[in-house]
Write an enzyme that holds these catalytic residues in place. Structure first.
Site, PDB file in Angstrom:
ATOM      1  N   THR A   1       0.868  -1.178   0.000  1.00 35.08           N
ATOM      2  CA  THR A   1       0.000   0.000   0.000  1.00 35.08           C
ATOM      3  C   THR A   1       0.907   1.230   0.000  1.00 35.08           C
ATOM      4  O   THR A   1       1.676   1.433   0.943  1.00 35.08           O
ATOM      5  CB  THR A   1      -0.894   0.012   1.242  1.00 35.08           C
ATOM      6  OG1 THR A   1      -1.686  -1.177   1.238  1.00 35.08           O
ATOM      7  CG2 THR A   1      -1.810   1.224   1.262  1.00 35.08           C
TER       8      THR A   1
ATOM      9  N   LYS B   1      -6.877   1.225  -3.790  1.00 36.09           N
ATOM     10  CA  LYS B   1      -6.452   0.646  -2.513  1.00 36.09           C
ATOM     11  C   LYS B   1      -6.455   1.688  -1.401  1.00 36.09           C
ATOM     12  O   LYS B   1      -6.966   1.433  -0.305  1.00 36.09           O
ATOM     13  CB  LYS B   1      -5.056   0.040  -2.657  1.00 36.09           C
ATOM     14  CG  LYS B   1      -4.384  -0.390  -1.355  1.00 36.09           C
ATOM     15  CD  LYS B   1      -5.081  -1.536  -0.638  1.00 36.09           C
ATOM     16  CE  LYS B   1      -4.307  -1.914   0.623  1.00 36.09           C
ATOM     17  NZ  LYS B   1      -4.916  -3.013   1.368  1.00 36.09           N
TER      18      LYS B   1
ATOM     19  N   LYS C   1      -0.052   5.040   9.259  1.00 34.18           N
ATOM     20  CA  LYS C   1       0.626   5.056   7.955  1.00 34.18           C
ATOM     21  C   LYS C   1      -0.361   5.231   6.797  1.00 34.18           C
ATOM     22  O   LYS C   1      -0.192   6.109   5.949  1.00 34.18           O
ATOM     23  CB  LYS C   1       1.403   3.754   7.770  1.00 34.18           C
ATOM     24  CG  LYS C   1       1.967   3.540   6.358  1.00 34.18           C
ATOM     25  CD  LYS C   1       2.760   2.245   6.231  1.00 34.18           C
ATOM     26  CE  LYS C   1       1.938   1.029   5.889  1.00 34.18           C
ATOM     27  NZ  LYS C   1       1.464   0.969   4.487  1.00 34.18           N
TER      28      LYS C   1
END
Lengths: 297, 297
Positions: free
Chosen positions: B97, B173, B241
């Site tokens: 990701t 995503k 994150k």
């Protein structure tokens, strides 16, 4: 099954609930600020009344399906209100989305008049109300449940009994509204970012609805955005109100709700920009710099 | 089906993906910064390598399943990196990701070396990775898809093909992560309000998971809160994150994301309070004045 039952408020939900009760064999008494709505219902069976007091004389169970606490106050205690006309031991079933603390106080106020009370917010939309398949989030004294008997099951596929006093029903309802409101605003934010980034909106919808990012509201409301159809099934201003109730409830004990507060600001921004009466998915219109899918009508 | 394929990174996802490829008949070459992880995999079939460069000499398809863009840079361009060792026309499948703009640039950088690239973030958790039932959100050039052949289907139940260039896969995503992160934080906020208001947590869970307020994340993560079990399946710091990546991406075009920004603050508050390595549902621990369900272990 010859019990008389009253339904006050024949909007999208109340009309369906009254129909469900009639279908279950109850004699359904109705009234609405729009007298013609009550007469239209009675033309197919049931009894129309001019005001809550007239209705309440005939019913040991009165179901109130109005918009908010202010209208419920009017139904009970306004001119021709129901409270003074209800027989001792009768039960008032309160189906609106309200501040739980107001609902708790109402149980006490009606109790002092010798009346029973059920805190019974509803969920599911007008189609499920009409088919008797909606959900009720209820709490109240055992005597109140006993008095209402099978009527709740006649109106709802699922009747959650959440406690033996008023409050729990309304608390669970506003927590559901907290999530529903945040999820609609989050769905709009996600779809807006996708449009900004040039992602194909229909592909994004397909992936998200099959992934861990899905919510009931994303799946339901983003279909409106893809269709460019902001016909209000539930309006932006409903979430201005309901997230406001959520924040009022938490503020009473100084409890922070950062996401609810942010989502509330987003719905207010949409409302002030002129979208208050559009479908709540129109909250996506607060995002600048994107082109929304056009209506395919 | 005698194709050699490389998998770099044998964490929770990579190990399962390598197993799925082996089960499908590929000769699977693996490496990991923990050499013993690669050797353990090879003991059951496959070939362990000491570093990406050694692996890359044997494979026309290299699948990278590391934590982030920095680790991917190391895998490709660090000492013993894969890029210099891959044969011309080979394809690098990037499953992390990452910032979509970084992924777009990587396609160009690898292209200048004569290498193909697939932007292919994954979703679904370690159990689905092991059973070959995870989801891949992919985009890339037709030549890259052609080179990879059936390998994607061997690893994933659903392979979304979102465009003919890098970027769309990573965009979808991170939008999924936007929703997942906001929904976890919203679930925590809703459950916290319920606890504050004295609602029975199990009853609240039951009602919400059958109502319009439900989300995939509420249903999954609030089960951890009810059980008092914060064993990290996915940790708070992952959303520090990932929501950071979401905000970085939007900031690049000055696009506002009010809910993502708020949820990111909530996860950072949880992390700084010492819960960064706990399950992401531990974001509920930022709320004061409530007593969380105790562990029933």
């Amino acid at each position: 099954m010859s019990q008389n039952i009253g339904v006050i408020g024949l909007g999208a939900m109340g009309r369906g609930m009254a129909q469900s009760l009639r279908r279950a064999g109850y004699t359904v008494h109705v009234c609405d600020v729009r007298l013609e709505a009550a007469q239209a219902f009675a033309a197919e069976g049931g009894v129309a009344h001019a005001h809550p007091a007239a209705l309440a004389q005939h019913c040991e169970v009165v179901v109130s399906v109005v918009v908010n606490a202010a209208q419920t106050e009017e139904v009970l205690f306004g001119p021709h209100g129901a409270a003074a006309a209800m027989a001792a031991g009768s039960v008032f079933v309160m189906c609106s989305t309200v501040d739980p603390n107001w609902s708790i106080a109402l149980e006490q106020r009606l109790g002092s008049l010798g009346l029973q009370y059920l805190d019974a917010p509803i969920s599911g939309g007008s189609a499920k109300a009409a088919s008797g398949e909606m959900t009720m989030m209820t709490s109240g004294r055992p005597e109140a449940y006993a008095k209402v008997g099978q009527a709740l099951d006649a109106m709802a596929a699922k009747v959650y009994q959440l406690g033996d006093a008023a409050g729990a029903g309304s608390k669970v309802k506003i927590i559901n509204q907290l999530l529903a409101g945040v999820h609609i605003a989050a769905a709009a934010e996600a779809m807006a970012l996708g449009l900004r980034e040039g992602v194909a909106a229909d592909a994004l919808y397909e992936v998200i609805t099959h992934s861990a990012g899905n919510s009931w509201m994303f799946e339901n409301r983003m279909a409106h955005v893809l269709a460019g159809d902001y016909t209000p099934l539930s309006a932006v201003d409903i979430f201005v109100k309901d997230l406001g109730l959520v924040l009022d409830t938490a503020r009473a004990t100084k409890f922070p709700l950062p996401l609810s507060a942010t989502a509330h600001q987003m719905f207010m921004q949409a409302s002030t920009a002129g979208h208050g009466r559009e479908d709540d998915s129109a909250v996506i219109k607060i995002f600048p710099g994107i082109t929304l899918p056009a209506s395919n009508k």
